[in-house]
Design a protein around this motif. Sequence first.
Motif, PDB file in Angstrom:
ATOM      1  N   ALA A  75      30.903  67.143   8.682  1.00  0.00           N
ATOM      2  CA  ALA A  75      31.129  66.894   7.261  1.00  0.00           C
ATOM      3  C   ALA A  75      30.012  66.038   6.678  1.00  0.00           C
ATOM      4  CB  ALA A  75      32.473  66.197   7.060  1.00  0.00           C
ATOM      5  N   VAL A  76      29.880  66.095   5.368  1.00  0.00           N
ATOM      6  CA  VAL A  76      28.830  65.359   4.662  1.00  0.00           C
ATOM      7  C   VAL A  76      28.838  63.889   5.051  1.00  0.00           C
ATOM      8  CG1 VAL A  76      28.082  64.568   2.386  1.00  0.00           C
ATOM      9  CG2 VAL A  76      28.716  66.956   2.711  1.00  0.00           C
ATOM     10  N   GLU A  77      30.004  63.246   4.996  1.00  0.00           N
ATOM     11  CA  GLU A  77      30.079  61.814   5.251  1.00  0.00           C
ATOM     12  C   GLU A  77      29.649  61.467   6.672  1.00  0.00           C
ATOM     13  OE1 GLU A  77      32.458  63.697   4.045  1.00  0.00           O
ATOM     14  OE2 GLU A  77      32.886  62.984   2.007  1.00  0.00           O
ATOM     15  N   ASP A  78      29.990  62.322   7.618  1.00  0.00           N
ATOM     16  CA  ASP A  78      29.620  62.060   9.007  1.00  0.00           C
ATOM     17  C   ASP A  78      28.108  62.187   9.205  1.00  0.00           C
ATOM     18  OD1 ASP A  78      32.345  61.742  10.275  1.00  0.00           O
ATOM     19  OD2 ASP A  78      32.561  63.708   9.357  1.00  0.00           O
ATOM     20  N   ARG A  79      27.504  63.135   8.504  1.00  0.00           N
ATOM     21  CA  ARG A  79      26.050  63.289   8.614  1.00  0.00           C
ATOM     22  C   ARG A  79      25.321  62.105   7.977  1.00  0.00           C
ATOM     23  NH1 ARG A  79      25.279  68.230   5.614  1.00  0.00           N
ATOM     24  NH2 ARG A  79      27.487  68.746   5.617  1.00  0.00           N
ATOM     25  N   VAL A  80      25.821  61.612   6.866  1.00  0.00           N
ATOM     26  CA  VAL A  80      25.230  60.419   6.260  1.00  0.00           C
ATOM     27  C   VAL A  80      25.347  59.236   7.207  1.00  0.00           C
ATOM     28  CG1 VAL A  80      25.462  58.735   4.389  1.00  0.00           C
ATOM     29  CG2 VAL A  80      25.570  61.179   3.879  1.00  0.00           C
TER      30      VAL A  80
END
Length: 309
Positions: A75-80
């Motif tokens: 997910a986006v947040e995990d990649r950030v």
Amino acid sequence: MTDLRAGVRPGAEEPVDRSSDAPDVVAFWEALGLPGLVDVHVHFLPPPIQRAVWAVFDSAGPKIGRDWPIRYRSAVEDRVDLLRAMGVRRFSALPYAHKPGVAAYLNTWAAAFAERVPESLRSATFYPEEGAAAYVAEAVEAGVEVFKLHLQVGEFHLDDPLLAPVWGVLEDAGTPVVVHAGSGPVPNEFTGPESTRRVLARHPRLALVVAHLGAPEFEEFLELAETHERVHLDTTMVFTDFFPATYPSGLVPRLRDLQPKVLLGSDFPTIPYPYRHQLDGLAALDLGEDWLRDVCWHNGVRLFGAGRP
């Protein structure tokens, strides 16, 4: 709670926790005495489009041409969070439009992403379509820091007549444009250096960042960087075991001469190896620690700044 399925297409494998990759990356830049990394070639896309892009890679589609495992599918947040853990202090989002009418949606999403992720370069895209000059000018006025174009995917030439007014806006503004213009991984009639040469002949002060060092037309794009003040090169994927085009050894000394104009790029998250692998590939060129420090940090800071407070 983070929805880990948000970054996975239906039927794809579950995302894997890659947080263990972070310490090796931190050890690399700490050994160089750097405060972190600046990565000019990172992609963040709206989840529906990201899933569609990953599906193309999963199927080894005609514009991919080979099996391409995705290491950082989450997910986006995990990649950030992972980029932060690796010490990537500034990174792009690089949306790219593949057809008319998509750029505005991508740019709106990318603007919201940059608002909530202060390390992100404010990123946008455009496409050869009516009104492109107007929305590019609006994006520049709104503070966009980098644009992205992908000629192979979008199937257009850089000097498409509908883009003619856009280049004047961007030359005056000095806003960098990351351009995938090289013919890798699969060529088509729109790839190669010719349309880039034609645009630079008309707009020699454009700030272009040639993705993947222009692979596989390495020498042609290297010459454009050597002869144009604001043309840069990014290292995305080139010096890795996975990349199909081998960088000619005879050109490597010229990369030393271009030290201020070579920028770290990764293609995170859609890469098939640990993030550290590409860094080791750069170190293996044996161009010196000063060169690595410029490529991994100083050149990106010079071009984009150190980040928002």
